[in-house]
Design an enzyme around this catalytic site. Structure first.
Site, PDB file in Angstrom:
ATOM      1  N   HIS A  33      85.425-110.051  38.500  1.00 49.45           N
ATOM      2  CA  HIS A  33      84.795-108.938  37.606  1.00 49.45           C
ATOM      3  C   HIS A  33      84.479-107.685  38.240  1.00 49.45           C
ATOM      4  CE1 HIS A  33      83.759-111.505  33.931  1.00 49.45           C
ATOM      5  NE2 HIS A  33      83.631-112.334  34.903  1.00 49.45           N
ATOM      6  N   ILE A  34      85.538-107.262  39.224  1.00 50.21           N
ATOM      7  CA  ILE A  34      85.481-105.975  39.565  1.00 50.21           C
ATOM      8  C   ILE A  34      86.581-105.123  39.295  1.00 50.21           C
ATOM      9  CG2 ILE A  34      83.597-106.431  41.383  1.00 50.21           C
ATOM     10  CD1 ILE A  34      86.085-106.806  43.451  1.00 50.21           C
ATOM     11  N   GLY A 122      93.222-120.940  32.502  1.00 45.21           N
ATOM     12  CA  GLY A 122      92.904-119.370  33.216  1.00 45.21           C
ATOM     13  C   GLY A 122      93.681-119.192  34.360  1.00 45.21           C
ATOM     14  N   SER A 125      99.010-118.583  32.460  1.00 48.76           N
ATOM     15  CA  SER A 125     100.218-119.104  31.765  1.00 48.76           C
ATOM     16  C   SER A 125     101.049-118.041  30.870  1.00 48.76           C
ATOM     17  CB  SER A 125      99.953-120.238  30.933  1.00 48.76           C
ATOM     18  OG  SER A 125      99.100-120.228  30.092  1.00 48.76           O
ATOM     19  N   SER A 126     100.336-117.153  30.564  1.00 39.54           N
ATOM     20  CA  SER A 126     100.922-116.281  29.633  1.00 39.54           C
ATOM     21  C   SER A 126     101.555-114.979  30.314  1.00 39.54           C
ATOM     22  CB  SER A 126      99.927-115.529  28.469  1.00 39.54           C
ATOM     23  OG  SER A 126      98.696-114.917  29.463  1.00 39.54           O
ATOM     24  N   GLU A 158     101.184-108.053  26.684  1.00 40.32           N
ATOM     25  CA  GLU A 158      99.979-108.937  26.264  1.00 40.32           C
ATOM     26  C   GLU A 158      98.881-107.932  25.765  1.00 40.32           C
ATOM     27  OE1 GLU A 158      97.837-112.150  26.846  1.00 40.32           O
ATOM     28  OE2 GLU A 158      99.440-111.974  28.264  1.00 40.32           O
ATOM     29  N   ASP A 170      96.709-110.287  36.658  1.00 36.07           N
ATOM     30  CA  ASP A 170      97.799-111.473  36.359  1.00 36.07           C
ATOM     31  C   ASP A 170      99.194-111.098  36.531  1.00 36.07           C
ATOM     32  OD1 ASP A 170      95.222-112.198  35.854  1.00 36.07           O
ATOM     33  OD2 ASP A 170      95.439-112.894  33.999  1.00 36.07           O
TER      34      ASP A 170
END
Length: 388
Positions: A33-34, A122, A125-126, A158, A170
């Protein structure tokens, strides 16, 4: 299954595959979350991922098949593609749409996808599907994109084709991952350092809580807003663009500017977590896994107490891990409210860890988690071995 992919391709398309590619999933080792606060994250590629086998066809048609999903699609080459429902093949179609709109010629392909990443866990995979598709098209049609171009293109798919407002971590991790290295990445500048991360006698245990993450998106947006509030208040005295431009010592000096206790907690997590990433890089580079493990636990505690994004399921995994002498450290990874935790576990004790954490978790939560073992793997690339 992955050992029989070529046979499956022949069964489905009545011909042999000409090319094969692999793109991994990812976990974030520390730095949660940074990314939207101008800070540092430390993801790594894992040894689960998405396999793609291809063969050209003369029909000018893209044929999408998956060994994970029953939905399939045959669609002709055209100038414009649109998302259809929530089907898995929207991800590769979105990539093809971008190639076409960028003026890169593509031709008909028969495509077989197989993934061994647990869906909805989480573990990205996408991003893995997007990056393996863009890498394959770039390779097959000599489109001339750099790897960083493919990362940006996949993120754009995305955000604008799929409609998910993710950051770039990601796609970056699954493209640039290196075996036995973590990536210390600045999500703002995209500068990164590959940090030696030889796990030695340890493996990375990935514990999927199997809890649906219904809260994640609304709470995520709420946390972003709280960080923006903290930043605005600190900017009364400090010339900064992001919270992570200051360290913990400076924050202590100026935290009086933040008026709401909850907003103060959020900012404290962000700034201290950014400092932890830098300490984690030093610990890993020095092969000090005991110190890295302590930082993992500290990160989890902060996400639980200050940022309040964990929940009983993720806390239960961390709680159990602290009682097991074969675990160096554990923490939630990803947005929180479900999804996965990770733990550094001695390889020869992994099976015992898996059984015990499953029993402990099931007694407390009422259903079982899924536990996987991974090493730190390579990013996207050609995978000729499955064609043999």
């Amino acid at each position: 299954m992955k050992n029989n992919l070529h046979q499956e391709f022949i069964k489905i398309f009545n011909k042999e595959a000409d090319n094969a590619y692999f793109s991994p999933g990812r976990v974030n080792l520390i730095g949660e979350h940074i990314d939207y606060n101008g800070g540092l994250v430390m993801p790594c590629a894992i040894t689960f991922g998405t396999y793609l086998l291809t063969s050209p066809n003369e029909d000018g048609i893209f044929r999408f098949r998956s060994l994970n999903f029953s939905e399939q699609l045959d669609i002709p080459l055209q100038l414009n593609y649109e998302k259809t429902g929530e089907n898995w093949f929207n991800f590769p179609i979105g990539v093809i749409d971008r190639f076409v709109k960028d003026g890169h010629p593509v031709k008909g392909l028969d495509m077989l996808f197989y993934g061994d990443i647990p869906i909805g866990s989480g573990l990205s995979s996408s991003a893995s599907i997007e990056v393996v598709t863009s890498y394959a098209l770039n390779d097959l049609f000599n489109s001339g994109y750099s790897k960083l171009d493919l990362v940006k293109l996949s993120k754009d798919v995305e955000n604008n084709f799929i409609g998910v407002n993710c950051g770039i971590m990601d796609q970056f991790a699954v493209a640039f991952g290196e075996k036995n290295k973590a990536l210390m990445l600045n999500c703002d500048t995209l500068d990164y350092e590959a940090v030696d991360s030889n796990l030695g006698e340890y493996v990375l245990a990935i514990i999927n809580t199997n809890k649906p993450r219904k809260l994640a998106e609304s709470k995520y947006n709420e946390r972003v807003q709280e960080c923006q509030t903290a930043l605005a208040e600190l900017q009364q005295q400090l010339d900064i663009k992001y919270l992570c431009e200051i360290n913990s010592a400076t924050f202590e000096q100026y935290k009086y500017l933040i008026t709401e206790p909850v907003v103060l907690k959020r900012a404290k997590h962000v700034i201290e977590e950014n400092d932890r990433v830098k300490l984690a890089a030093k610990a890993l580079a020095a092969n000090n896994l005991a110190e890295f493990g302590k930082l993992m636990y500290a990160s989890h505690d902060s996400l639980r107490d200050l940022y309040e994004v964990s929940g009983i399921e993720l806390d239960t995994v961390a709680e159990y891990s602290k009682t097991n002498p074969d675990v160096a450290g554990a923490r939630m990874t990803g947005a929180g409210f479900g999804g996965c935790a990770i733990a550094l576990v001695k390889g020869d004790a992994f099976e015992k860890f898996s059984e015990e954490v499953t029993e402990y978790y099931t007694q407390k939560i009422g259903y079982a988690p899924s536990v996987y073992s991974s090493l730190i793997g390579d990013g996207v690339g050609v995978l000729a071995s499955v064609l043999n």
